[in-house]
Write an enzyme that holds these catalytic residues in place. Structure first.
Site, PDB file in Angstrom:
ATOM      1  N   ASN A  99       1.047  -1.300   0.031  1.00 22.50           N
ATOM      2  CA  ASN A  99      -0.129  -0.162  -0.148  1.00 22.50           C
ATOM      3  C   ASN A  99       0.761   1.158  -0.034  1.00 22.50           C
ATOM      4  O   ASN A  99       0.457   2.114  -0.693  1.00 22.50           O
ATOM      5  CB  ASN A  99      -0.877   0.019   1.206  1.00 22.50           C
ATOM      6  CG  ASN A  99      -2.132  -0.669   1.176  1.00 22.50           C
ATOM      7  OD1 ASN A  99      -2.407  -1.285  -0.055  1.00 22.50           O
ATOM      8  ND2 ASN A  99      -2.685  -0.987   2.308  1.00 22.50           N
TER       9      ASN A  99
ATOM     10  N   THR B  52      -5.369   4.362  11.125  1.00 24.44           N
ATOM     11  CA  THR B  52      -5.217   3.478   9.967  1.00 24.44           C
ATOM     12  C   THR B  52      -4.442   3.854   8.909  1.00 24.44           C
ATOM     13  O   THR B  52      -3.924   5.109   8.637  1.00 24.44           O
ATOM     14  CB  THR B  52      -6.648   3.362   9.508  1.00 24.44           C
ATOM     15  OG1 THR B  52      -6.974   4.253   8.775  1.00 24.44           O
ATOM     16  CG2 THR B  52      -7.728   2.916  10.547  1.00 24.44           C
ATOM     17  N   GLU B  53      -3.922   2.813   8.078  1.00 25.93           N
ATOM     18  CA  GLU B  53      -3.246   3.110   6.951  1.00 25.93           C
ATOM     19  C   GLU B  53      -3.892   3.828   5.982  1.00 25.93           C
ATOM     20  O   GLU B  53      -3.284   4.513   5.000  1.00 25.93           O
ATOM     21  CB  GLU B  53      -2.440   1.838   6.576  1.00 25.93           C
ATOM     22  CG  GLU B  53      -3.502   0.900   5.927  1.00 25.93           C
ATOM     23  CD  GLU B  53      -3.024  -0.592   5.723  1.00 25.93           C
ATOM     24  OE1 GLU B  53      -2.623  -1.109   4.572  1.00 25.93           O
ATOM     25  OE2 GLU B  53      -2.633  -1.275   6.987  1.00 25.93           O
ATOM     26  N   VAL B  54      -5.345   3.597   6.044  1.00 24.28           N
ATOM     27  CA  VAL B  54      -5.966   4.275   4.745  1.00 24.28           C
ATOM     28  C   VAL B  54      -6.191   5.727   5.283  1.00 24.28           C
ATOM     29  O   VAL B  54      -6.557   6.579   4.072  1.00 24.28           O
ATOM     30  CB  VAL B  54      -7.552   3.633   5.091  1.00 24.28           C
ATOM     31  CG1 VAL B  54      -8.528   4.289   3.750  1.00 24.28           C
ATOM     32  CG2 VAL B  54      -7.441   2.184   4.691  1.00 24.28           C
ATOM     33  N   GLY B 136      -0.627  -3.111   3.863  1.00 22.72           N
ATOM     34  CA  GLY B 136       0.556  -2.169   4.554  1.00 22.72           C
ATOM     35  C   GLY B 136       1.190  -2.942   5.393  1.00 22.72           C
ATOM     36  O   GLY B 136       1.977  -2.470   6.085  1.00 22.72           O
TER      37      GLY B 136
END
Lengths: 323, 268
Positions: A99, B52-54, B136
């Site tokens: 990601n 969060t990675e988002v 991630g």
């Protein structure tokens, strides 16, 4: 006055997605309606790009549209099925990143620089040359490089800039010039908007420019970067969209859970939900016909903060520059 | 509570939540880590800062939250966050910038040095089985100051050496992270369906860096844990037994997973 970029999804895909294109397919802004239009249009030889490529990517793989994927996570590869077979026998070529990797590569593409360093991937097996040059890949020595920083000698991994030929994204609202507003966590969409050569946006609502300009903080890309705008309520279904609707797990379980298991299962799904409808409006009509007129209420947003406190982007119009 | 009233998976989440620090920035990955982070946050507010990675920063689940986030891109993470942004901010500025104190991860395999595999079973070039991929997980393992791994224990998952090291723990022992160019890491922990493991990093970072069984679940024999571990497992002297979960802990955990998305009954 610029010409309106509003068009329907089939025209947008016909005009701006070319066979062979690399296509950013999104994550939090997953453009399910646009991806289904790509399948309907029978596009070929595409590459799917995203940090985490969800079921909208599965449509492109199973539909014969994409034969390459560059991602950190491929949902379709999680369980045994056709996509795992395609990755094993070479029908779907793949380059595994992460990601962060994809997000930084899109950022580098947007910035117009050739590569970007990261401290991720150090110490992993991704960097082993025999894995970088795997038979299913398509980048080889263009995948990454390692170097010691010329400034302090620290090890970094260099990731190549990524400029997708086209990005398809779903958004909360846009105007007909292509100014796009998105709110909520963005995943890797922010830099995809800027990195892609062509941008196709579907939006829940088309609003006048005045609505955009009254709250410019929320704009993620200015209209001059956008090729086409499609008015598409429920365009992210069965995924979610902040402020509009939640994930439709019930629909996924009922219609999509088996689509990756065999080409027969896929064809059955695609015949009904992709090829059996002309556009997203017909898709939603079909949804209501199958599950009931009120069925979408079960996923419509009904909780969370609202409304937000007003903010003002003001200035002093009579400011004096000399006493 | 007696053993019949909770599952091993629930016990795993409770033990993992108790292993959380009382403060610090936590980045939790998808699956059990996100459920456990939400659970830990509600057990001991305000405590940890969940990111969060988002792109959700300092998410505070409302007390009446209807579910833990399903995945890390659940839109309910936007309700109660101090800031929302994107993945470059989350995995770049926040994580790579050195601001994440604890990464909470899961994986298909873990090995004696705490390396994780999220990508493939068997040889990457001719895999026995391909998996979804790392998301991630890789950068969180590379760059968080410590890592807590939550995963069910089976011999094929707890292996001498992961088939593909997607997410470095201590790699192949003392000093390996520094030689690879990574920041040092630890102390780390693994919580499985059998117990809680630490790593022998030594007071000055000069230990063997291998996984050590430190505590077992109620009634669990360390020899059973050895049988489900793919290398000669070290067991700490005076290995502790974990306190059973309370009725309140189990009730909260079940409330956060109303549709059994994470904790399928009968699975473990």
């Amino acid at each position: 006055m610029s010409a309106s970029k509003l068009m329907d999804e089939n025209e947008a895909v016909a005009r701006f997605v070319d066979d062979g294109d690399s296509v950013y397919v999104g994550y939090t802004s997953a453009a399910y309606g646009l991806c289904q239009a790509i399948v309907r249009a029978g596009k070929r030889n595409l590459e799917a790009i995203g940090g985490s490529v969800g079921p909208q990517g599965t449509f492109l793989f199973m539909g014969g549209c994409a034969n390459r994927v560059r991602a950190g996570y491929v949902a379709a590869a999680l369980r045994p099925g056709v996509v795992q077979e395609m990755m094993a026998d070479g029908r779907l070529r793949f380059e595994d990143y992460s990601n962060q990797g994809i997000a930084l590569m899109l950022m580098a593409g947007a910035l117009g620089i050739p590569f970007i360093p990261t401290r991720s991937f150090l110490g992993t097996d991704y960097l082993r040359p025999e894995f970088r040059d795997h038979a299913g890949g398509f980048l080889r020595d263009k995948k990454w490089a390692e170097m010691d920083s010329p400034f302090d000698g620290e090890k970094v991994v260099l990731l190549p800039a990524l400029r997708p030929d086209v990005a398809v994204l779903h958004a909360q609202r846009a105007d007909e010039d292509g100014n796009v507003q998105v709110w909520g966590h963005l995943g890797d969409a922010r830099w995809a908007y800027w990195a892609a050569r062509k941008v196709i946006v579907s939006a829940e609502e088309i609003v006048p420019r005045e609505v955009i300009a009254a709250d410019p903080d929320r704009t993620v890309t200015p209209g001059f970067r956008v090729s086409a705008v499609v008015h598409m309520p429920w365009g992210g279904h069965p995924s979610s969209l902040v402020g509009y609707y939640d994930y439709d797990y019930a629909y996924q379980a009922r219609t999509m859970s088996r689509m990756g298991r065999s080409m027969e299962e896929w064809q059955s799904f695609a015949d009904e939900w992709i090829h059996g409808v002309r556009d997203r409006a017909e898709y939603i009509d079909h949804y209501r016909a199958v599950f009931g007129a009120e069925a979408l209420d079960a996923i419509a947003v009904n909780a969370g903060p609202s409304p937000i406190a007003p903010v003002r982007y003001g200035y002093n119009a009579t400011l004096r520059f000399r006493m | 509570m007696s053993e019949q009233e909770y599952t091993l998976a629930e016990l795993m989440c409770v033990a993992a939540a108790r292993a959380f620090p009382v403060s610090g920035v936590v980045m939790a990955g998808m699956g059990l880590p996100m459920l456990t982070a939400t659970f830990a946050k509600l057990l001991q507010p305000p405590g940890i800062v969940i990111c969060t990675e988002v792109g959700a920063f300092d998410w505070r689940p409302p007390p009446d939250v209807s579910r833990a986030p399903v995945g890390i891109h659940d839109i309910n993470l936007n309700d109660g966050s101090a800031m929302v942004s994107d993945m470059v901010d989350a995995l770049g500025t926040l994580l790579m910038g050195g601001n994440v104190d604890l990464g909470v991860l899961s994986a298909a395999q873990v090995d004696r040095f705490g390396n994780l595999n999220t990508l493939v079973l068997g040889d990457y070039r001719h895999p026995e089985r391909r998996l979804g991929g790392t998301g991630g997980n890789t950068e969180i393992a590379c760059l968080a100051k410590r890592v807590l791994t939550i995963m069910p224990q089976e011999r094929r998952r707890f292996v001498e050496r992961v088939d593909f090291n997607t997410s470095p723990g201590y790699i192949d022992g003392p000093g390996a992270r520094l030689r690879a160019g990574l920041p040092p890491q630890g102390p780390n922990a693994v919580v499985s369906t059998f117990g809680v493991f630490g790593f022998d990093t030594g007071d000055g970072g000069d230990g063997s860096c291998e996984m050590v069984l430190e505590a077992v679940f109620p009634g669990m024999d360390p020899d059973i844990v050895r049988l489900e571990t793919g290398w000669p497992l070290r067991v700490a002297d005076g290995v502790a037994e974990i306190e059973p979960p309370t009725a309140e802990e189990i009730a909260l955990l079940r409330r956060l997973d109303p549709h059994h998305f994470y904790l399928t009954p009968g699975r473990y």
